[in-house]
Design an enzyme around this catalytic site. Structure first.
Site, PDB file in Angstrom:
ATOM      1  N   ALA A  12      38.652  39.295  42.014  1.00 16.18           N
ATOM      2  CA  ALA A  12      39.970  39.170  41.398  1.00 16.18           C
ATOM      3  C   ALA A  12      40.953  38.515  42.366  1.00 16.18           C
ATOM      4  O   ALA A  12      40.865  38.679  43.585  1.00 16.18           O
ATOM      5  CB  ALA A  12      40.481  40.546  40.988  1.00 16.18           C
ATOM      6  N   ALA A  15      42.667  40.985  44.592  1.00 16.51           N
ATOM      7  CA  ALA A  15      41.781  41.436  45.663  1.00 16.51           C
ATOM      8  C   ALA A  15      41.724  40.402  46.775  1.00 16.51           C
ATOM      9  O   ALA A  15      41.792  40.734  47.964  1.00 16.51           O
ATOM     10  CB  ALA A  15      40.387  41.711  45.114  1.00 16.51           C
ATOM     11  N   TYR A  58      27.543  43.659  40.437  1.00 10.20           N
ATOM     12  CA  TYR A  58      28.172  44.906  40.869  1.00 10.20           C
ATOM     13  C   TYR A  58      27.108  45.937  41.237  1.00 10.20           C
ATOM     14  O   TYR A  58      27.245  46.663  42.228  1.00 10.20           O
ATOM     15  CB  TYR A  58      29.076  45.467  39.767  1.00 10.20           C
ATOM     16  CG  TYR A  58      30.158  44.516  39.283  1.00 10.20           C
ATOM     17  CD1 TYR A  58      30.648  43.504  40.101  1.00 10.20           C
ATOM     18  CD2 TYR A  58      30.671  44.647  37.998  1.00 10.20           C
ATOM     19  CE1 TYR A  58      31.641  42.640  39.651  1.00 10.20           C
ATOM     20  CE2 TYR A  58      31.661  43.791  37.541  1.00 10.20           C
ATOM     21  CZ  TYR A  58      32.143  42.789  38.368  1.00 10.20           C
ATOM     22  OH  TYR A  58      33.117  41.938  37.916  1.00 10.20           O
ATOM     23  N   LEU A  74      38.793  45.578  38.859  1.00 11.43           N
ATOM     24  CA  LEU A  74      38.376  45.076  37.550  1.00 11.43           C
ATOM     25  C   LEU A  74      39.459  45.315  36.498  1.00 11.43           C
ATOM     26  O   LEU A  74      40.402  46.080  36.719  1.00 11.43           O
ATOM     27  CB  LEU A  74      37.075  45.768  37.128  1.00 11.43           C
ATOM     28  CG  LEU A  74      35.889  45.594  38.081  1.00 11.43           C
ATOM     29  CD1 LEU A  74      34.704  46.442  37.616  1.00 11.43           C
ATOM     30  CD2 LEU A  74      35.489  44.124  38.181  1.00 11.43           C
ATOM     31  N   HIS A  79      37.716  50.525  34.482  1.00 12.62           N
ATOM     32  CA  HIS A  79      37.932  51.340  35.681  1.00 12.62           C
ATOM     33  C   HIS A  79      37.147  52.647  35.676  1.00 12.62           C
ATOM     34  O   HIS A  79      36.521  53.014  36.676  1.00 12.62           O
ATOM     35  CB  HIS A  79      39.430  51.628  35.857  1.00 12.62           C
ATOM     36  CG  HIS A  79      40.208  50.425  36.271  1.00 12.62           C
ATOM     37  ND1 HIS A  79      41.580  50.424  36.390  1.00 12.62           N
ATOM     38  CD2 HIS A  79      39.812  49.162  36.603  1.00 12.62           C
ATOM     39  CE1 HIS A  79      41.991  49.235  36.775  1.00 12.62           C
ATOM     40  NE2 HIS A  79      40.934  48.449  36.899  1.00 12.62           N
ATOM     41  N   LYS A  97      45.053  50.677  39.773  1.00 10.20           N
ATOM     42  CA  LYS A  97      45.763  51.408  38.728  1.00 10.20           C
ATOM     43  C   LYS A  97      45.822  50.549  37.457  1.00 10.20           C
ATOM     44  O   LYS A  97      45.781  49.311  37.541  1.00 10.20           O
ATOM     45  CB  LYS A  97      47.167  51.810  39.207  1.00 10.20           C
ATOM     46  CG  LYS A  97      47.999  50.663  39.808  1.00 10.20           C
ATOM     47  CD  LYS A  97      48.541  49.737  38.746  1.00 10.20           C
ATOM     48  CE  LYS A  97      49.108  48.474  39.290  1.00 10.20           C
ATOM     49  NZ  LYS A  97      49.341  47.487  38.222  1.00 10.20           N
ATOM     50  N   ARG A 166      46.653  41.382  31.262  1.00 14.11           N
ATOM     51  CA  ARG A 166      47.779  42.258  30.933  1.00 14.11           C
ATOM     52  C   ARG A 166      48.327  41.973  29.542  1.00 14.11           C
ATOM     53  O   ARG A 166      49.049  42.796  28.980  1.00 14.11           O
ATOM     54  CB  ARG A 166      48.885  42.104  31.980  1.00 14.11           C
ATOM     55  CG  ARG A 166      48.464  42.534  33.371  1.00 14.11           C
ATOM     56  CD  ARG A 166      49.438  42.037  34.435  1.00 14.11           C
ATOM     57  NE  ARG A 166      48.983  42.375  35.776  1.00 14.11           N
ATOM     58  CZ  ARG A 166      48.084  41.695  36.468  1.00 14.11           C
ATOM     59  NH1 ARG A 166      47.516  40.620  35.915  1.00 14.11           N
ATOM     60  NH2 ARG A 166      47.729  42.052  37.679  1.00 14.11           N
ATOM     61  N   ASP A 178      50.431  48.740  33.255  1.00 11.88           N
ATOM     62  CA  ASP A 178      50.475  47.892  34.448  1.00 11.88           C
ATOM     63  C   ASP A 178      51.525  48.359  35.448  1.00 11.88           C
ATOM     64  O   ASP A 178      51.238  48.493  36.641  1.00 11.88           O
ATOM     65  CB  ASP A 178      50.751  46.441  34.042  1.00 11.88           C
ATOM     66  CG  ASP A 178      50.642  45.489  35.221  1.00 11.88           C
ATOM     67  OD1 ASP A 178      49.724  45.669  36.047  1.00 11.88           O
ATOM     68  OD2 ASP A 178      51.469  44.570  35.326  1.00 11.88           O
TER      69      ASP A 178
END
Length: 320
Positions: A12, A15, A58, A74, A79, A97, A166, A178
């Site tokens: 991501a 990340a 993964y 992710l 999650h 989160k 989102r 978010d």
């Protein structure tokens, strides 16, 4: 003492730009592996951590015996599944989160954590920042007297990116999931209280909540918050008491939105301002996580705290 060896599930952008770099920089941590099938995305991580191993799945990363902990960036709806799978693989887990999409999902998360004996936590970085530790201490010392109102806003505008996760229902989008975790969790963290009743005005686009004005009552104060993905960027938190006002002008994105500052205004228009330049709460989060793993130190954001924030989100959605 050997460092905690970290793997990242997925390449991501956040990340790459923030959390993997924080792991790489944190004392007691080693950014050791990445899971992605894209050589191009892996190159962005190898630019600052050339020695990382890259797994094409993964599951392959979770099977890596040289990895102690994983960070999960992710999409929201994945999650819970991957946190549990990582715990079952014997890894400690720091998950972005919101770690869950409903309070009931915490039953499985807590059960998996307890069964594994590993640390699992939501990547709720603000509680690791000294401005929030200081805000909590000042509140508890009575710096602003009896609290009357907590007022908070967090907004940005991503309407130009409809493909963003989102902005999609199927990936757990919406401003509450978010950024509501920040406006809700901040009040809970500082005061130690939980909401009694909430009401909300929400606005949706294509089924995704893009604006939420939430008001309600905690046991000892009134609460108001606005979160939006369709407004000019703004963020602040105000704790308004009978004897003073405590303000955080950059409460959530320190060093990105602005410099972190905390001010307390009391009688005679006396204002004391504390500044926190250069503090990286992502690095502090990783260091606190590693310390909790190695030494058993108390972790500032256990699953039980995150569960309370999700309960508050559920209350808002039920009150719509």
């Amino acid at each position: 003492m050997e460092p905690i060896r970290w793997g990242v599930l997925g390449a991501a952008k956040f990340a790459r730009d923030q959390m993997a770099r924080a792991i790489h920089a944190a004392e007691g941590a080693e950014f050791a592996a990445l899971a992605t099938s894209s050589p191009e995305k892996a190159a962005g991580f190898r630019a600052f951590a050339p020695g990382i191993r890259v797994h094409e799945s993964y599951d392959a990363l979770l099977a890596d015996p040289e990895i102690d902990a994983v960070y999960i960036p992710l999409p929201n709806h994945l999650h819970v599944e991957w946190t549990i799978r990582a715990l079952e693989a014997g890894k400690h887990v720091l998950c972005e989160k919101p770690i869950a999409m409903a309070e009931g999902q915490f039953d499985d998360l807590v059960a998996a954590r307890d069964a594994s004996g590993k640390l699992a936590a939501e990547a709720y970085m603000i509680v690791h920042h000294p401005q929030w530790q200081r805000a909590k201490a000042l509140y508890e010392e009575g710096a602003i007297g009896k609290l009357v109102l907590v007022d908070t806003v967090f907004s940005y505008d991503n309407r130009a990116d409809p493909g963003n996760i989102r902005n999609k229902v199927e990936t757990g989008g919406g401003s509450l999931h978010d950024i509501g975790v920040y406006t809700f969790g901040a009040a809970r963290f500082v005061t130690g209280e939980e909401p009694e009743a909430l009401s909300a005005r929400l606005r949706r686009e294509n089924g995704v909540e893009v604006f939420a004005h939430v008001t309600g009552d905690f046991p000892s104060f009134r609460y108001s918050s606005v979160t939006s993905m369709r407004m000019f960027p703004r963020q602040y938190v105000t704790f308004h008491g009978e004897k003073g006002v405590m303000r955080l002008s950059c409460p959530f994105n320190a060093n990105v939105f602005d410099q972190a500052e905390l001010s307390v205004e009391t009688a005679g228009f006396t204002v004391r301002t504390e500044r926190f330049p250069g503090v990286n709460h992502y690095v502090l989060q990783v260091e606190n996580f590693c310390r909790a793993v190695r030494e058993g130190a108390a972790y500032p954001c256990p699953l039980e705290f995150s569960r309370g924030t999700q309960r508050m989100i559920d209350m808002v959605l039920a009150a719509e």
